[in-house]
Design an enzyme around this catalytic site. Structure first.
Site, PDB file in Angstrom:
ATOM      1  N   CYS A  82      13.508  -0.276  49.418  1.00 24.35           N
ATOM      2  CA  CYS A  82      13.117  -0.071  50.716  1.00 24.35           C
ATOM      3  C   CYS A  82      12.270  -1.000  51.687  1.00 24.35           C
ATOM      4  O   CYS A  82      12.798  -2.244  51.754  1.00 24.35           O
ATOM      5  CB  CYS A  82      12.471   1.162  50.850  1.00 24.35           C
ATOM      6  N   HIS A 191      16.653   4.420  48.875  1.00 17.95           N
ATOM      7  CA  HIS A 191      15.732   4.870  47.656  1.00 17.95           C
ATOM      8  C   HIS A 191      16.671   5.584  46.681  1.00 17.95           C
ATOM      9  O   HIS A 191      16.745   6.847  46.638  1.00 17.95           O
ATOM     10  CB  HIS A 191      14.622   5.956  48.247  1.00 17.95           C
ATOM     11  N   GLU A 193      15.487   6.333  43.839  1.00 20.41           N
ATOM     12  CA  GLU A 193      14.772   7.274  43.091  1.00 20.41           C
ATOM     13  C   GLU A 193      14.678   8.552  43.729  1.00 20.41           C
ATOM     14  O   GLU A 193      14.105   9.766  43.316  1.00 20.41           O
ATOM     15  CB  GLU A 193      13.490   6.639  42.894  1.00 20.41           C
TER      16      GLU A 193
END
Lengths: 216, 260
Positions: A82, A191, A193
């Site tokens: 990001c 992202h 995650e």
């Protein structure tokens, strides 16, 4: 068994990236750190980040991490996420213009409110939600990731399609670079995650990646 | 090649448990937050919203603990709201694993919080939650809504459109808009409210309040132009699964993420 250093510069949600890496790298130690020695010792480095680029670069400078990152990123697997993608480029238009790490050539731009989606509606800014990525190169980090796979995005600035080292394309009002790579450096606008099993697969690819260091 | 519309289960949290009421009243227990979150994650929820509806200062730490427990196991975006009063609250929740923070009452009483938090952490993680109620007597020809705070109990007298514009100008990256008239009634979103906000703000809008059927979700997106739809009871009580909701939307031509 190695160690994966996640660079902690005091911004945003770092908890989730640490937990996701622990999930996919059960035999490695995950170190949340702002210590350059930890980066030197690590087998892999992650530069996460949400927030604004000026604060990001100011914190990296304050913590004396700019030089270590510039030296180490071309030598061992390095993942920018990001804001971490925007930081590896040369310059960002955010916050009236900020010089960044310049590991990959390119300039980060703000989504234009005049851009339109497929239905002809003005795009909403920030770009928030699940969008599709299309790898533009063959790469070990794309193993098991299908063209059109959905990842979670949340950003207002983007890397254009003409930056150096484009690795994936995503469309939001225009075609932008959702991933970049150069040697041992890989950077993604989404992202992983926060992208469910697809994101964990991508992170698993990263922790198992053994690229050849760039000759300097 | 397009941004998917999001389906977001909302978990109202009271004393560490998920609850759901009608118009913020008559709360019914709906389960352990971590278990509920994991189940939604498995079934393809695009994001989860946790609202701490007790919002008293003595249990704010417990919400951070709860988020940390959920974020350890659930790898999708998490939004947290309820009782957020300061930049320090925002920071603590982000550090616990939240991706976005929803502010409601505090955004109205001290709007500089929106500027401060969006400057420090980025607009993309600041959601302004707006509880809207139609002004009595305003008709569909010229509808008006006012902003309520304190869990819908207090009328601020602020015009919703006016407040939405100000919140975005101050740095809100997203609006979570709940129709107090429809919340818990299962009679569908207040579509006029959504259309009105879509015209006047440029950030994504999450629609909330009133979902009782899958068609309501489709209406919110297609007619209300919502970027995401929030629902609680139809998912918590097993009326529909997330997967059923997404398949219904696909058949209505709405782009959604069907994987995994």
């Amino acid at each position: 068994m190695g160690s994966i250093a996640v660079i902690d510069y005091g911004m945003g949600n770092l908890f989730s990236i640490v937990k996701a890496l622990e999930h996919v790298a059960v035999n490695d130690s995950i170190v949340l750190t702002s210590d350059a020695d930890d980066l030197e010792r690590a087998s892999h480095i992650v530069l996460p980040g949400v927030g604004a680029i000026r604060e990001c670069m100011a914190e990296l400078k304050r913590l004396d991490l700019v030089k270590p990152i510039r030296e180490l990123a071309p030598r061992k697997p390095f993942l920018g996420i990001c804001l971490g993608l925007q930081a590896v480029l040369g310059f960002s238009d955010e916050n009236d213009g900020v010089e960044a790490l310049n590991l990959i050539k390119g300039r980060v731009r703000l989504f234009d409110q005049a851009l339109q989606d497929e239905a002809g509606e003005p795009i909403r800014i920030p770009h928030i939600g699940w969008n599709q990525i299309y790898p533009t190169i063959s790469h070990p980090l794309w193993n098991g990731i299908n063209p059109g796979a959905y990842f979670y995005f949340v950003h207002s600035y983007y890397a254009p399609d003409n930056v150096e080292g484009r690795a994936a394309s995503t469309v939001y009002g225009l075609d932008f670079s959702s991933a970049l790579t150069k040697g041992t450096i890989f950077a993604v606008q989404f992202h992983p995650e926060k992208s469910h099993t697809t994101g964990l697969k991508f992170l698993s690819n990263f922790v198992h990646w053994n690229p050849v260091p760039q000759s300097s | 090649m397009t941004l998917a519309k999001r389906i977001i289960p909302c978990l109202d949290v009271d004393g560490g448990r998920v609850v759901k009421g009608v118009r913020f009243q008559n709360l019914v227990d709906a389960g352990d937050p971590v278990e509920v979150a994991r189940a939604y994650d498995d079934k393809g929820a695009d994001e989860l919203v946790f609202l701490d509806i007790t919002a008293s200062s003595d249990n704010r730490e417990s919400v951070a603990d709860l988020i940390q427990a959920v974020a350890s196991e659930v790898f999708i975006p998490l939004t947290v709201g309820g009782g957020v009063r300061s930049g320090a609250d925002v920071r603590r929740l982000l550090h616990a694993g939240a991706d976005k923070i929803a502010v409601n009452t505090a955004a109205l009483t001290s709007p500089d919080l929106i500027n401060e938090a969006s400057y420090l952490f980025g607009s993309q993680c600041i959601v302004v939650a707006i509880d809207a109620r139609r002004v009595p007597g305003s008709t569909d020809d010229a509808p008006k809504w006012e902003v309520y705070t304190h869990g819908g109990r207090k009328n601020t007298g602020r015009d919703v459109e006016d407040w939405a514009r100000e919140a975005v100008a101050r740095g809100a990256g997203e609006l979570l808009v709940t129709s107090m008239d429809r919340d818990g009634t299962k009679s569908g979103f207040d579509l006029r409210l959504l259309q009105n906000l879509h015209q006047h703000v440029a950030v994504p809008v999450i629609a909330s309040g009133g979902v009782g059927s899958l068609e309501h979700l489709a209406e919110g997106i297609i007619e209300g132009h919502a970027d995401a739809v929030l629902a609680a009871s139809i998912f918590h009580f097993g009326t529909f699964t997330i997967r059923e909701a997404k398949e219904y939307l696909v058949n209505r031509g709405v782009p959604v993420r069907l994987e995994p």
